[in-house]
Design an enzyme around this catalytic site. Sequence first.
Site, PDB file in Angstrom:
ATOM      1  N   LYS A  58      66.961 -19.881  56.456  1.00 34.02           N
ATOM      2  CA  LYS A  58      66.196 -21.031  55.932  1.00 34.02           C
ATOM      3  C   LYS A  58      65.051 -20.520  55.068  1.00 34.02           C
ATOM      4  CE  LYS A  58      63.804 -20.905  60.375  1.00 34.02           C
ATOM      5  NZ  LYS A  58      63.573 -21.575  61.656  1.00 34.02           N
ATOM      6  N   VAL A 111      70.818 -19.954  68.086  1.00 33.61           N
ATOM      7  CA  VAL A 111      70.695 -20.239  69.521  1.00 33.61           C
ATOM      8  C   VAL A 111      71.607 -21.418  69.865  1.00 33.61           C
ATOM      9  CG1 VAL A 111      69.141 -20.851  71.402  1.00 33.61           C
ATOM     10  CG2 VAL A 111      68.307 -19.436  69.497  1.00 33.61           C
ATOM     11  N   ASP A 257      35.602 -14.126  45.457  1.00 31.26           N
ATOM     12  CA  ASP A 257      34.971 -15.068  46.374  1.00 31.26           C
ATOM     13  C   ASP A 257      34.682 -14.406  47.721  1.00 31.26           C
ATOM     14  OD1 ASP A 257      34.262 -17.868  47.235  1.00 31.26           O
ATOM     15  OD2 ASP A 257      35.943 -17.530  48.585  1.00 31.26           O
ATOM     16  N   ASN A 346      20.874 -27.685  42.857  1.00 29.54           N
ATOM     17  CA  ASN A 346      19.710 -27.664  43.741  1.00 29.54           C
ATOM     18  C   ASN A 346      18.946 -26.353  43.625  1.00 29.54           C
ATOM     19  OD1 ASN A 346      19.772 -30.201  45.519  1.00 29.54           O
ATOM     20  ND2 ASN A 346      21.888 -29.509  45.624  1.00 29.54           N
ATOM     21  N   ARG A 379      25.252 -30.161  32.207  1.00 35.86           N
ATOM     22  CA  ARG A 379      24.697 -29.504  33.394  1.00 35.86           C
ATOM     23  C   ARG A 379      23.227 -29.868  33.529  1.00 35.86           C
ATOM     24  NH1 ARG A 379      24.972 -27.669  38.230  1.00 35.86           N
ATOM     25  NH2 ARG A 379      25.353 -25.483  38.683  1.00 35.86           N
ATOM     26  N   HIS A 752      35.666 -28.503  49.070  1.00 34.29           N
ATOM     27  CA  HIS A 752      35.167 -28.690  50.429  1.00 34.29           C
ATOM     28  C   HIS A 752      36.290 -28.497  51.434  1.00 34.29           C
ATOM     29  CE1 HIS A 752      31.727 -31.419  48.775  1.00 34.29           C
ATOM     30  NE2 HIS A 752      31.469 -30.132  48.657  1.00 34.29           N
ATOM     31  N   VAL A 778      32.707 -51.403  45.214  1.00 37.16           N
ATOM     32  CA  VAL A 778      33.433 -50.178  44.861  1.00 37.16           C
ATOM     33  C   VAL A 778      33.696 -50.185  43.363  1.00 37.16           C
ATOM     34  CG1 VAL A 778      35.518 -48.807  45.251  1.00 37.16           C
ATOM     35  CG2 VAL A 778      34.520 -50.123  47.137  1.00 37.16           C
ATOM     36  N   PRO A 779      33.204 -49.199  42.627  1.00 42.64           N
ATOM     37  CA  PRO A 779      33.469 -49.154  41.184  1.00 42.64           C
ATOM     38  C   PRO A 779      34.927 -48.799  40.907  1.00 42.64           C
ATOM     39  CG  PRO A 779      32.305 -47.177  41.872  1.00 42.64           C
ATOM     40  CD  PRO A 779      32.366 -48.067  43.084  1.00 42.64           C
TER      41      PRO A 779
END
Length: 1093
Positions: A58, A111, A257, A346, A379, A752, A778-779
């Site tokens: 498989k 099996v 990373d 930030n 930005r 995330h 809700v937009p």
Amino acid sequence: MSAKAISEQTGKEFLYKHISISTAVQNRFRYANVTAETDWDRLTQDHPWLLTERLVVKPDQLIKRRGKLGLVGIDLDLQGVKKWLRGHLMKETTVGKAKGVLKNFLIEPFVPHTQEEEFYVCIYAAREGDFVLFHHEGGVEVGDVDAKAKKLLVGVDEKLSKDQVKEQLITHVPDDKKEILASFIVGLFNLFEDLYFTYLEINPLVVTQDGVFILDMAAKIDATADFICKAKWGDVEFPPPFGREAYPEEAYIADLDAKSGASLKLTLLNPRGRIWTMVAGGGASVVYSDTICDLGGVDELANYGEYSGAPSEQQTYDYAKTILSLMTREKHPEGKVLIIGGSIANFTNVAATFKGIVRAIKDYQGPLKEHEVSIFVRRGGPNYQEGLRVMGEVGKTTGIPIHVFGTETHMTAIVGMALGHRPIPNQPPMAAHTANFLLSAGANSAATPASSRTASFSEVKTTNDVTPPKKPKAGLPPAKATTLFSKNTKAIVWGMQTRAVQGMLDFDYVCSRDQPSVAAMVYPFTGDHKQKFYWGHKEILLPVYKNMDDAMKKHHEVDVLISFASLRSAFDSTMETMQYPQIHTIAIIAEGIPEAQTRKLIKVADEKGVTIIGPATVGGIKPGCFKIGNTGGMLDNILASKLYRPGSVAYVSRSGGMSNELNNIISRTTDGVYEGVAIGGDRYPGSTFMDHVLRYQDTPGIKMIVVLGEIGGTEEYKICQGIKEGRISKPVVCWCIGTCATMFASEVQFGHAGACANQASETAVAKNQALRDAGVFVPKSFDELGDVIKTVYDELVANGTIVPAQEVPPPTVPMDYSWARELGLIRKPASFMTSICDERGQELIYAGMSITDVFKEEMGIGGVLGLLWFQRRLPRYACQFIEMCLMVTADHGPAVSGAHNTIVCARAGKDLISSLTSGLLTIGDRFGGALDAAAKQFSKAFDSGMLPMEFVNKMKKDGKLIMGIGHRVKSINNPDMRVQILKDFVKHHFPSTQLLDYALDVEKITTSKKPNLILNVDGFIGVSFVDLLRTCGGFTRAEADEFVEIGALNGIFVLGRSMGFIGHYLDQKRLKQGLYRHPWDDISYVLPEHMSM
């Protein structure tokens, strides 16, 4: 990303290695992997059972329901397997919407069993614990297991027992198999927890009289637990979802990373696409992908990725050049666009990251123009004006069309411009630098300014805005506080995060707080001490403690902890913090904490009534009161977004970067933010959307609520439920990002960890519709979020719910010197200058040459000395000569004064540095320091036209020794072989040896008078070096003379002899020689004559 799928082979290997049960698990490690490159002879040697047993084959490529798709070959011999593979291996197949090539297969023993021996078992992690699912009918036709299976929740930190399994899961199993199955399921659950699985499904699980067989298995593990499970896992390979190839560029970025504290992600969706993105921030990257897909660009979207967490200029350069390399490999008839976007940072220095991108653009300017690439940039954040300026400049100098926008432009507006859906406006003049908001010459801020405003625009002022937690009823855990922060909130910061603390103090100052919000810091890696910060103009000291207990005992007023602990230590330090009842709120900044640890933190926090913000967050902010760490960015953004005073709108977001974007949007469309929290991007944030929405509902000053939801999880449905039940009555504006996920052919894990839909109800599209149906505003897209917020706000103003107050200008705060210097606002004379080395960049530079090139070109010690001492790349023969000089001057036995001093010092028990220094201090005109003097004397005589005999006679007449002439032992009849070796090399390689020839003529005169007045090694090196400097072609005559004058040649002896001195020191230590005392019989004691009389 935390939960990552592993191959069936890897999952079974983990199970076979580490499961601990009394039941026999059969066919352990009996599997063989097959690819197009497989050598069948070698495979059968390694797995001889392939030749004798019936087999199953498989694909092992994260494909679900392989049996129903006809992708499993059953009950075959080896020839049958080969024949089956000829029809499948390297063949393109469609699974759902994904189209991919079958290239990796698994062969296992067949099996034989009956349908009654097949069972289904699955364990998966949830916020409240681990769910165990079991069904007594397994196999291909198992159907909807969620509806059919028995389900048992094992709470966080609880154990599963065999009795629980028997009573609640396997009630329909034949009695003769219950004990085996109960034992196996308990063992499987323990394996699940010990190896940090997040999902583990076995279907079918076959139980026969011989034991347990694992037929098909699917699994995910928490990749962030690598630092805990490395010994058990080994090196795990995470295969891409079926339909998406594994590209070497993805692996390269993943490696970058892993080696960086920043976050760098790249997923290739369609390498031939014309729309490429380079987005800063996990949340922002999803928003940009959503917008591209909303505007019809899904088929042309080439990649998904993000960079965040303050990567360095070099890291950003490496990331950018990878994307530019990929996008300039194939031309597109319509040209290509690159969207360099992001929310308002930030703490990332935008200028520094953009400089890396600019370097990459310059390197690829030819291919970018050839492929007709247009670049759109948007930005904000620290020093973003400088970043946008350099980006605009590179567009002008290279001729590449680069359109640059700042915070005045909606975040995703550049997508519409790039795709031709909206015009590209004439770019407005931008501020020159971040400091424009900070320097107000007219204001006097020497003292703490008077309070300007304390309440929300629509709130009646109260003396104390803290709502203490309600006392719990007997037997219930303590309730959590409605109000987390006030103007009197005091915090302890865990970690030496001086920049974040200073940002908090500056925020406190512009908010007119009476005292700083940071009471102390905890840093286990130093002793207790004080750290200096600024409070306005004034310098203050904050205590730093080595351990948490001391900090808590001395600062009873503290009720907030801000933890900058690393992902490895955050769990332990947070658990320790929660032992102190004074702490009501904890913010955990670290990203990458294993989910199992986070769930334990949540459980303890709920028991103790503690609110956790994070992990994987920037924190939160309450304008006019308190901010967590780097939230809200630098002061220019604090002031631009009016975060120094409260407004009427509260928000909650997952993303930290997007929370700052919300600050910007809300400040432009309403009277401002009352409070904002970024709960973090992990699957199990410490506090949820609903926790904060309910707090906002119960806070009078908050008049409307904004929620920025996300794909993955079901938390947004609780908001729908709260509205339907009447628990939430204030207007709620909500948008869930990640709508693009349903348009992709294969699964994409966004930035995330929690941004992944495991079922249809967890998609952003489904949640947005449910919210809309529940009455939430809700937009249609993120593009319209600001417009909807403004519409709701205007309605609240119109009906009198919100009464806007008059603006009061905030006090000014002086700018830090280091930041002002980086912005180019000030200049200061340097304390000293250097021209030989630069360590500030990504790579060490020696006199303009990178350390990589130094090794690549095999410069050697001589070449490095050429760069550092002479600021030149010297010819190869010159480098060899320098190295020969170092070798011949390295040592001359223990009797010479320098070695003797070193030995005496070493035997007195002194350390290496002291002993070496003792020896070096003897170097001077009498010992070793003759190189410079010889070079100067011979050069002066030769340059003045003096004949060798005239030079000798003049020195004798002046009563001066000729430096470099004479030796205690060696003579014309017993020559110094060191000098002979150097002479042979110099005569063979140097272009000219005028001064050496002159010195040898002097030697003929001096040795005719006394045979030991030879040109010694110091003199030889001195005069030969002058010839080298004057004739190698790298120096002017003046430069050559200057190097002799400033003492460069003595450096050769000092450096060479240091090697010998260190050798003598180590030798004495190795021989364990005791304290040296000079023998009496080697001292002539001569007393003054009048005393001896």
